[in-house]
Design a protein around this motif. Structure first.
Motif, mmCIF file in Angstrom:
data_model
loop_
_atom_site.group_PDB
_atom_site.id
_atom_site.type_symbol
_atom_site.label_atom_id
_atom_site.label_comp_id
_atom_site.label_asym_id
_atom_site.label_seq_id
_atom_site.Cartn_x
_atom_site.Cartn_y
_atom_site.Cartn_z
ATOM 1 N N ILE A 104 0.836 -1.206 0.000
ATOM 2 C CA ILE A 104 0.000 0.000 0.000
ATOM 3 C C ILE A 104 0.869 1.253 0.000
ATOM 4 O O ILE A 104 0.623 2.207 -0.742
ATOM 5 C CB ILE A 104 -0.963 -0.022 1.217
ATOM 6 C CG1 ILE A 104 -2.066 -1.050 0.953
ATOM 7 C CG2 ILE A 104 -1.552 1.363 1.490
ATOM 8 C CD1 ILE A 104 -2.890 -1.410 2.163
ATOM 9 N N ASN A 105 1.927 1.239 0.814
ATOM 10 C CA ASN A 105 2.793 2.415 0.843
ATOM 11 C C ASN A 105 3.443 2.640 -0.520
ATOM 12 O O ASN A 105 3.545 3.767 -0.993
ATOM 13 C CB ASN A 105 3.871 2.267 1.923
ATOM 14 C CG ASN A 105 4.708 3.515 2.041
ATOM 15 O OD1 ASN A 105 4.179 4.601 2.287
ATOM 16 N ND2 ASN A 105 6.003 3.384 1.816
ATOM 17 N N GLU A 131 -2.974 1.792 -12.186
ATOM 18 C CA GLU A 131 -2.406 0.510 -11.759
ATOM 19 C C GLU A 131 -2.171 0.511 -10.252
ATOM 20 O O GLU A 131 -2.476 -0.459 -9.560
ATOM 21 C CB GLU A 131 -1.069 0.246 -12.477
ATOM 22 C CG GLU A 131 -1.217 -0.142 -13.939
ATOM 23 C CD GLU A 131 0.133 -0.448 -14.575
ATOM 24 O OE1 GLU A 131 0.709 0.486 -15.160
ATOM 25 O OE2 GLU A 131 0.604 -1.588 -14.467
ATOM 26 N N ALA A 132 -1.621 1.642 -9.762
ATOM 27 C CA ALA A 132 -1.351 1.736 -8.327
ATOM 28 C C ALA A 132 -2.650 1.669 -7.537
ATOM 29 O O ALA A 132 -2.734 1.001 -6.501
ATOM 30 C CB ALA A 132 -0.605 3.031 -8.024
ATOM 31 N N ARG A 133 -3.676 2.349 -8.046
ATOM 32 C CA ARG A 133 -4.939 2.362 -7.295
ATOM 33 C C ARG A 133 -5.626 1.003 -7.376
ATOM 34 O O ARG A 133 -6.301 0.588 -6.436
ATOM 35 C CB ARG A 133 -5.846 3.496 -7.800
ATOM 36 C CG ARG A 133 -5.252 4.862 -7.463
ATOM 37 C CD ARG A 133 -6.172 6.015 -7.792
ATOM 38 N NE ARG A 133 -7.293 6.110 -6.854
ATOM 39 C CZ ARG A 133 -8.088 7.175 -6.758
ATOM 40 N NH1 ARG A 133 -7.879 8.228 -7.543
ATOM 41 N NH2 ARG A 133 -9.082 7.196 -5.915
ATOM 42 N N PHE A 134 -5.453 0.305 -8.496
ATOM 43 C CA PHE A 134 -5.968 -1.063 -8.594
ATOM 44 C C PHE A 134 -5.317 -1.946 -7.523
ATOM 45 O O PHE A 134 -5.984 -2.663 -6.786
ATOM 46 C CB PHE A 134 -5.688 -1.645 -9.985
ATOM 47 C CG PHE A 134 -5.913 -3.132 -10.068
ATOM 48 C CD1 PHE A 134 -7.199 -3.647 -10.289
ATOM 49 C CD2 PHE A 134 -4.864 -4.029 -9.903
ATOM 50 C CE1 PHE A 134 -7.412 -5.023 -10.344
ATOM 51 C CE2 PHE A 134 -5.080 -5.406 -9.952
ATOM 52 C CZ PHE A 134 -6.354 -5.891 -10.175
ATOM 53 N N LEU A 135 -3.978 -1.854 -7.422
ATOM 54 C CA LEU A 135 -3.265 -2.689 -6.453
ATOM 55 C C LEU A 135 -3.644 -2.316 -5.019
ATOM 56 O O LEU A 135 -3.776 -3.170 -4.157
ATOM 57 C CB LEU A 135 -1.743 -2.560 -6.658
ATOM 58 C CG LEU A 135 -1.225 -3.143 -7.979
ATOM 59 C CD1 LEU A 135 0.246 -2.810 -8.177
ATOM 60 C CD2 LEU A 135 -1.431 -4.656 -8.016
ATOM 61 N N TYR A 140 -6.407 -3.471 0.033
ATOM 62 C CA TYR A 140 -7.335 -3.107 1.122
ATOM 63 C C TYR A 140 -8.504 -4.082 1.193
ATOM 64 O O TYR A 140 -9.012 -4.393 2.272
ATOM 65 C CB TYR A 140 -7.830 -1.661 0.968
ATOM 66 C CG TYR A 140 -6.929 -0.680 1.681
ATOM 67 C CD1 TYR A 140 -6.719 -0.790 3.060
ATOM 68 C CD2 TYR A 140 -6.293 0.353 1.000
ATOM 69 C CE1 TYR A 140 -5.884 0.093 3.716
ATOM 70 C CE2 TYR A 140 -5.446 1.233 1.651
ATOM 71 C CZ TYR A 140 -5.250 1.103 3.015
ATOM 72 O OH TYR A 140 -4.432 1.963 3.683
ATOM 73 N N PHE A 141 -8.922 -4.574 0.044
ATOM 74 C CA PHE A 141 -10.010 -5.551 0.026
ATOM 75 C C PHE A 141 -9.592 -6.822 0.778
ATOM 76 O O PHE A 141 -10.344 -7.367 1.589
ATOM 77 C CB PHE A 141 -10.386 -5.866 -1.438
ATOM 78 C CG PHE A 141 -11.462 -6.902 -1.583
ATOM 79 C CD1 PHE A 141 -12.681 -6.775 -0.902
ATOM 80 C CD2 PHE A 141 -11.277 -8.007 -2.410
ATOM 81 C CE1 PHE A 141 -13.669 -7.735 -1.044
ATOM 82 C CE2 PHE A 141 -12.265 -8.964 -2.551
ATOM 83 C CZ PHE A 141 -13.475 -8.826 -1.866
ATOM 84 N N VAL A 153 -4.516 4.063 5.160
ATOM 85 C CA VAL A 153 -3.401 4.968 4.852
ATOM 86 C C VAL A 153 -3.403 5.212 3.355
ATOM 87 O O VAL A 153 -3.326 4.266 2.570
ATOM 88 C CB VAL A 153 -2.053 4.344 5.292
ATOM 89 C CG1 VAL A 153 -0.912 5.314 5.046
ATOM 90 C CG2 VAL A 153 -2.098 3.939 6.748
ATOM 91 N N THR A 154 -3.507 6.473 2.954
ATOM 92 C CA THR A 154 -3.547 6.769 1.527
ATOM 93 C C THR A 154 -2.450 7.747 1.114
ATOM 94 O O THR A 154 -2.388 8.176 -0.027
ATOM 95 C CB THR A 154 -4.918 7.349 1.126
ATOM 96 O OG1 THR A 154 -5.190 8.451 1.984
ATOM 97 C CG2 THR A 154 -6.011 6.318 1.260
#
Lengths: 440, 1107
Positions: A104-105, A131-135, A140-141, A153-154
């Motif tokens: 996530i980081n 791509e980053a937001r997909f991962l 998170y899911f 954490v975003t």
């Protein structure tokens, strides 16, 4: 004498060299990064690498506590997870938490910094950010399914300020809001396809819709699940043309939507964990006879999934013991079809489309079509099909929890057990995570 | 010709000009070496007399040569008649014959032959030659006791500024206005005062100060007479103590047990392996606790350079230095001694001085020894049948069927006998030293070959050294120290399943080592991933080749009398080449699973240092002696490593990686630089009060801009009560000195770029290279800072026959760099920050006595003992569990480093055979105690005291010494027992397993056997901790010196033959191989014995010949 002064002078010249300024040669300071378009590519590849690092745990944790497998005494950590005894020193377990946040980081770094890259086209930026937001959504899911409310954490971590890094838990609903917002961006901005090796190794629009279908099914938003599954179908069809065994023997098959790719430079321990000693493995996770005996006669998947050596079965979907580069199939068409079948049936039953999709999966397995009379019978058949079709691919535990069958399948009566405890080491590092999840 | 690139500066800071000048200096040095000092008596004499009176003979000689004689006629009357038969002989030969068996002797000063009475004993003597009225001009000659002229002796008329130095031939001339006292001073010789009354000519014989030789103490950037030292320094004169004769392979082992306050633990017995050297305890948790080593002025790199896989035995970079080349080792213990080395001194400094040539003492020395080594101890293990019963019982106890049908039919393989062997060790060393007044040199070469006591292990080293000093003119001196060597280590892994020693303990005794046809048996029907240790030794190649070049060149320039400038450039180049190869066959687990596996690793570290110092010495008004040092230095070190590994090999015979199918490679590197400004003042008043103060500023590349520079001050003072009249009158008191010091030192061993926010590459995916954040920035990161106070007392009685020294110290280290745990939701595990304090305090005592000091019989005793108490005094992040499985050791506030942590066993429950353990968290330990919440502090790996005891005896030509080393009050984590003692798998066990619980009702001391250990009896508990105290006869040496005329004729000065034994006997309760062990080589997980390579007992015979 002059020579001597010259020597002294020259020594002092040497001394004027400033040795206190040194730069690392195998890493770079954050300041000099994200100045060129290629930095964006390098950063998102690094994020995929973290995805690959957590890959084996993505499989193990969804299988170990179920009746698909048995963790044995050769690996005490697996043995504990098999029995859902979670002790603080189980590094395999703490790793599940840690690896996801590392990913996530890494995604947050991309999401924050790529927009700053000068001279890079917006479309190109958005594609990488998608791509980053997909991962991030995918991760998170997984976190929310295992642990419930987790820190959301975003923003990338930039300073080691402990107090600022002690983030409270976000309610499950908020985590899903973030997941869906990331996913919407991904659906919009991900490319339809990548070329070369990246074709299924990187996230595409189809992968985003497949993830969407999975999330909506989990949350019982059947209409949305159907819609996303249809998006996948419109791109990849609803026919299974690849022989079941070949899904695993060949990498990135035609059925694959998103597959974590490994190679000899990036290996995993899946094969060594499942294979017996005679095939270069340790078989620390054994096959549970419960699933082995669950196959109907003639099910082609049984032989494609199991081998036999040294008086016991072993699981062979991950079979590259020598090179240790088995891929992990995260999304494939069969799963999306089963998801859509379930969502359709849950919406209205009897349902021709649901049956068609279920029987297409059975057809590929070499089994005859079925026609359950009731929704309950359909559910039983579908759950069984999901289990046998997708076993050891990271689904079973989530499917059991999602469908409320903890007691029915695993005999677990305490509903609290559907959510796992946050690793106690993490609570010690961040007291704001208290209280621990109920039941632990 | 971009030679400056060599030093990796951004600017061409070493110019070509500079290199040319350096070349010039070197050429100058070399040519001067070739200038042999021409001293001969050219004139020839022919003379033949029988029973002639001495006076007549002398006159006859005088006729033939242009020499004049000075003698007292009265004196000549005591001479015997002279017989001479000489034709065309040299003056020297004739005089020799003339004075043979005479009560007289002669000396030649310029062209004057002085005849004097022979002295009965060599003693400080004034030979009265002529009695005249008080003269204006006086002259004379200064020689040593062998008659060798001493140049550069300071001759001074006391209470005046009149003085001179002796010339090349030891002569001096001085004009004095009035009679007074002449003072002759020369380093290493006893100062003499002579009255000038009634004399004009002096023949002075200066006596070598036998004590002073060992009492010049090497301090940072200089030397100091021991009597002036006000700080705590431990010295070891290696050459004097014949320590290099012992079969010791690495220099730090010389120090073990011999210097109070220095605790040395050989980590394992691995040939060429490391030692843990701690001066006054460990003061850092993460920053490293190794002292700074300075070899002939060059601070050397001593990190762990291991790179390759399977090489879990760390290299010892000190093993590159041959103990034979060492003259002395000085240990700067307290802060005031060490602070001159600033940011690297908080763990103390070890200054190694190598041998140098001496003027007019050409010497060839050959030293050889040969010996053998063996493992003194075996762990008593179960035989086949007993092992079979144990395994069956373990299975039955957990409801499984017993796997072994008939245990009593099993055979027994003694794996320990298979892997241990009697192994030879040999060393050959040749050195040449000597010189003239202008040039001194020392050359040595040596070759050491040690076969390991464990099959497949060994160490060999070739070493070459060249030390050279050249006086270019009265003002300018230059020199070079250079050593080059190469060593090869045949390593054995320390791993649980591929380590030869570990496997020999745990492997089932029921498996035959060899097949019926004599070939090695690769099969293990019980545990498939454990190898036959004989096959590991036979098949697995695990070699490390280390090359090192270490040296410096210096020039020293006398600007004014007493003011010297010295500049040096030092170089420390180290390369380590590691080769690991498991052949692609079915004999080993790795060979089977990877189809052959290989790793080649190349590591290089190049360090250079430039030091410039100005030194001013001056005595004011006789009583005030000052020495001021100002210095500036720059140092840089660059590290590079390339590792290539591969699997899937085509052939067993081809080990090169190009023959493999799957290849991986990586390279890495780093660098650091240090700029320093330093100063020191030494002041001494009337030899009674001594004061020293130093101040150093270090700037390091390792720290962030905010904290780049650190300052390190120190002061110390000493008061020599012994020089006061009230004590001087007591004849048995030689000296009484009290000392006190305070200082601050630092530790910069924190990694090169710890303060930076970093991204690294290598996060690759689908063959594309990726980047990821690897470290968070911490711009405030600073030095670890140690403040130390020391008080000491030195006593010397009965002319030095009893000397006693004691020191008390307290060392507070603050701002310790610790990994502060971050919430993992940050994506990071930890960040290095300055938190944490550690305290060390202790007492050191050293007593040296000369018990008997007869002409033929001498007996002396050295005893030292040190007590150190270590404590973590501040740990803001809370306990840090470490070590085996993360919970065997803990760093805990209020406890020392090396604290053991685990379950406290109450008893073996007679009903279940499981342990009842202390329930710390009060949850009833149901179903099991928690590995985090039920841990308690179980003990400490820190010894209560350590020390050494040496007795040296010499009788006529025999000499003997016995050295004992002791450590008391520490505990050891016996990993072998942790592992096999769990009784949970197919592992063999020690006979301790016989104590196990077998059936309900048994009162046992050991838990039940249970396959898979479902009830976790095997967890870390006080079960696996044992007392590590020991008293060891570390070495015994016996020597015999042969010195006689026959040998002399053959050109041999001295032959010494000796026998030595190492680790002869150890008294200990420890159940493992050896209580001297620190397998992890660090301080936080101190005292772990990971089935470590045992220390060898060795016996050797040697010969030392001097020509």
């Amino acid at each position: 004498m002059k020579k001597i002064y010259l020597i002294i002078f020259l020594y002092l010249t040497v001394s004027s060299c400033d040795v206190t300024n040194q730069e690392p040669i195998d890493s770079v300071s954050a300041q000099v990064l994200f100045t060129r378009e290629s930095d964006a590519e390098a950063a998102i590849i690094g994020t995929y690498r973290h995805m690959a690092n957590l890959g084996p745990n993505y499989i193990f944790f969804a299988e170990l506590p179920t009746k698909n497998s048995k963790g044995n005494a050769l690996n005490r950590q697996f043995e504990q997870l098999n029995n859902l005894i979670i002790v603080a020193d189980n590094s395999q377990f703490t790793g599940l938490w840690d690896q996801q946040y590392v990913l996530i980081n890494s995604a947050n770094v991309v999401i924050k910094n790529v927009p700053k890259i000068p001279g890079m086209a917006d479309a190109a930026k958005n594609s990488v950010i998608a791509e980053a937001r997909f991962l991030r959504a995918f991760t998170y899911f997984n976190l929310v399914r295992y642990f419930g409310a987790v820190p959301l954490v975003t923003e990338p971590t930039e300073s080691p300020d402990v107090a600022a890094l002690q983030v409270s838990r976000a309610p499950v609903a908020d985590v899903y809001t973030q997941i869906l917002s990331d996913l919407d961006f991904a659906k919009l901005n991900l490319p339809e396809t990548f070329t070369g090796l990246g074709k299924t190794a990187r996230a595409t629009k189809a992968a985003a819709f497949a993830l969407g279908a999975r999330i909506h099914l989990t949350r019982k938003n059947y209409a949305l699940a159907i819609a996303d599954a249809n998006q996948v179908a419109s791109r990849r069809g609803e026919t299974l043309s690849v022989a079941y065994a070949n899904l695993f023997l060949t990498k990135n098959s035609a059925e694959s939507i998103f597959e974590i790719n490994y190679d000899t430079q990036l290996q995993n321990n899946l094969a060594t964990t499942f294979l017996p000693g005679s095939l270069s493995g340790t078989r620390t996770i054994e096959v549970n006879n419960d699933i082995f005996n669950a196959y109907e006669v003639g099910d082609l998947r049984k032989d494609a999934t199991y081998g036999f050596a040294n008086a016991a079965n072993f699981m062979k979907k991950y079979s590259r013991g020598g090179t240790r580069d088995d891929n992990i199939i995260v999304f494939r068409i069969a799963e999306v079809m089963l998801t859509k079948a379930e969502a359709l049936a849950e919406t209205s039953y009897p349902n021709v489309d649901a049956l068609r999709l279920l029987n297409e999966v059975r057809r590929r397995a070499g089994l005859v079509a079925i026609n359950p009379a009731t929704l309950a019978a359909f559910r039983t058949a579908l759950y069984k099909e999901r289990r046998l079709e997708l076993c050891f691919e990271g689904h079973e535990w989530h499917d059991i929890v999602r469908t409320g069958r903890l007691q029915a399948v695993l005999g677990i009566t305490d509903p609290n057990k559907s959510i796992w405890p946050v690793p106690s080491v993490e609570i010690a590092r961040n007291p704001k995570l208290e209280p621990q999840n109920p039941g632990y | 010709m971009k030679l400056y690139m060599l030093f990796k500066c951004k600017e061409p800071c070493i110019s070509l000009k500079f290199i040319r000048v350096m070349k010039l200096v070197i050429i100058l040095c070399l040519t001067s070496l070739l200038q042999v000092n021409a001293t001969s008596y050219a004139q020839k004499i022919s003379l033949s007399v029988k029973n002639a009176p001495m006076e007549k003979v002398l006159r006859e000689i005088q006729k033939q040569v242009n020499y004049s004689f000075l003698y007292n006629t009265q004196m000549l009357r005591s001479a015997k008649p002279v017989n001479i038969n000489a034709s065309n002989s040299s003056l020297e030969e004739v005089l020799k014959q003339c004075f043979a068996d005479q009560p007289l002797t002669y000396s030649i000063v310029d062209e004057t032959i002085i005849v004097s009475k022979k002295q009965e004993k060599v003693e400080a003597a004034v030979i009265e030659v002529k009695e005249v009225a008080p003269p204006q001009e006086i002259k004379g000659k200064v020689t040593d006791s062998k008659g060798v002229p001493l140049p550069g002796v300071s001759v001074k008329l006391k209470k005046t500024s009149i003085g001179a130095s002796t010339d090349i031939n030891g002569n001096f001339t001085l004009n004095i206005p009035d009679a007074g006292i002449l003072e002759f001073t020369y380093i290493g010789f006893i100062t003499q005062d002579i009255s000038t009354a009634n004399r004009t000519t002096f023949n002075i014989v200066l006596l070598e100060d036998q004590q002073a030789l060992g009492e010049i103490v090497v301090i940072g950037y200089g030397t100091q007479n021991k009597k002036d030292v006000s700080s705590a320094i431990g010295s070891l004169a290696v050459g004097n103590k014949k320590l290099a004769d012992l079969p010791i392979t690495s220099p730090e082992q010389l120090l073990q047990g011999r210097v109070a306050g220095v605790n040395i633990t050989q980590d394992t017995g691995t040939p060429g392996g490391r030692s843990t050297v701690r001066i006054r305890g460990a003061s850092s948790i993460t920053g490293g606790n190794d002292p700074l080593y300075v070899v002939d002025g060059v601070p050397i790199n001593t990190g762990n350079y291991n790179g390759a896989a399977g090489g879990s035995v760390p290299q010892n970079p000190l093993a590159n230095i041959s103990p034979n080349d060492i003259e002395s080792i000085d240990v700067l213990k307290d802060a005031s001694a060490a602070a001159i080395y600033g940011s690297r001194a908080s763990n103390g400094v070890i200054v190694i001085t190598t041998k140098r040539g001496k003027q007019d003492q050409t010497k060839i020395s050959y030293n050889t020894y040969f010996g053998f080594q063996e493992v003194a101890k075996r762990i008593p293990l179960l035989g086949g049948p007993e092992w079979g019963e144990l395994v069956n019982e373990a299975n039955v106890n957990v409801g499984r069927t017993p796997p072994i049908a008939n245990p009593s039919a099993l055979t027994t393989t003694d794996w320990q006998e298979e892997i241990f062997r009697r192994a030879p060790i040999s060393n050959n060393e040749l050195s040449l030293s000597g010189g003239t007044q202008k040039t001194q040199y020392f050359l040595s070469g040596s070759y050491l070959n040690q076969t390991g006591v464990v099959i497949g292990s060994g160490f060999s080293r070739g070493n070459f050294r060249f030390n050279f000093d050249q006086k270019i003119n009265d003002r300018l001196k230059a020199g070079i120290n250079m050593s080059m060597n190469r060593s090869k280590t045949d390593r054995v892994s320390a791993g649980d399943r591929d380590g030869i020693v570990a496997v020999a303990i745990v492997k089932s005794p029921a498996i035959p080592a060899r097949n019926a046809d004599g070939s090695l048996n690769p099969n293990d029907p019980y545990i498939s991933n454990i190898d036959n240790p004989l096959i590991i030794a036979d098949q697995v190649r695990n070699d490390a080749f280390s090359n090192r070049a270490l040296g410096n060149a210096f020039v020293e320039f006398k600007i004014l009398e007493g003011l010297n400038f010295r500049s040096s450039i030092g170089l420390d180049f180290l390369s380590l080449d590691e080769v690991y190869f498991v052949p692609p066959n079915r004999l080993t687990v790795l060979g089977r699973t990877t189809n052959g596996s290989g790793t080649n690793s190349m590591t290089q570290d190049l360090g250079w240092i430039n030091e410039n110092t100005l030194n001013y010495s001056k005595t004011f008004k006789e009583n005030h002696r000052f020495n001021v040092l100002l210095g500036y230095s720059n140092q840089e070190s660059t590290f590079n490593r390339t590792i290539a590994s591969a699997t899937n090999f085509a052939l067993e015979a081809i080990q090169t990686l190009s023959s493999a199918a799957i290849k991986n490679s990586s390279s890495t590197g780093g660098s650091w630089g240090l700029t320093s400004y330093f100063s020191r003042l030494n002041y001494s008043y009337k030899d009674k009060f001594n004061l020293a103060a130093s101040y150093r500023i270090d700037g390091s590349s390792r720290f962030a801009e905010n904290n780049k520079y650190g300052s390190f001050p120190s002061v110390s003072a000493a008061y020599r009560l012994g020089q006061e009249d009230f004590l001087k009158d007591l004849s048995w008191v030689e000296d009484v000195k009290v000392r006190a010091s305070w200082g601050r030192t630092g530790n910069q061993e924190i990694g090169n770029f710890t303060s930076r926010g970093l991204f690294a590459g290598g996060f690759n995916y689908i063959g594309i290279s990726g980047l990821s954040q690897t470290q968070l920035a911490n711009p405030d990161l600073s030095w670890e800072s140690t403040e130390q106070t020391n008080i000491g007392l030195d006593l010397s009685f009965f002319k030095g026959r009893i000397t006693f020294s004691t020191d008390m110290y307290k060392k507070n280290t603050s701002g310790l760099l610790l990994a502060v745990s971050l919430p993992r939701s940050s994506g990071f595990n930890s960040s290095i920050q300055n938190v944490g304090n550690v305290e060390n305090k202790g007492i050191e005592l050293a007593l040296n006595t000369v018990n008997i000091d007869k002409k033929d019989f001498k007996w002396s005793t050295d005893f030292n003992i040190s007590f150190n108490r270590n404590k973590v005094t501040k740990l803001p992040g809370g306990d840090i569990p470490l070590g085996f499985n993360g919970y065997a050791s803990v760093i805990k506030e209020g406890y020392p480093l090396g604290t053991f942590y685990g379950w406290q066993i109450i008893r073996v429950n007679p009903a279940t055979g499981n342990y009842d353990v202390v329930d710390v968290n009060g949850d009833g330990n149901i179903p099991l105690a928690s590995t985090t919440l039920d841990n308690v502090v179980l003990g400490s790996a820190q010894p209560k005291f350590t020390g050494g005891f040496t007795n040296s005896v010499s009788y006529k030509n025999f000499d003997a010494s016995v050295f004992m080393h002791f450590v008391y009050g520490n505990q050891i984590f016996n990993q072998a027992e942790y592992s096999y003692g769990r009784l949970h798998t197919w592992f063999n066990s020690s006979t301790l397993a016989r104590e196990r619980w077998r059936k309900p009702g048994d009162i046992a001391t050991l838990h039940r056997a249970a396959f898979g250990d479902p009830t976790r009896n095997g967890s870390v508990s006080n079960r696996v901790l044992q007392d590590g105290s020991f008293l060891r006869v570390k070495n015994v040496a016996l020597g015999y010196n042969i010195q006689n005329a026959t040998l002399k004729k053959a050109g041999i000065q001295n032959i010494r033959v000796y026998a030595a034994g190492q680790n002869i006997f150890t008294w200990t309760d420890y159940r493992g191989y050896d209580p001297e062990v620190n397998a992890n080589g660090n301080d936080t997980t101190l005292g772990f014995d990971m089935s470590s390579y045992p220390q060898a007992r060795s016996f050797s015979l040697g010969l030392n010949a001097t020509f």
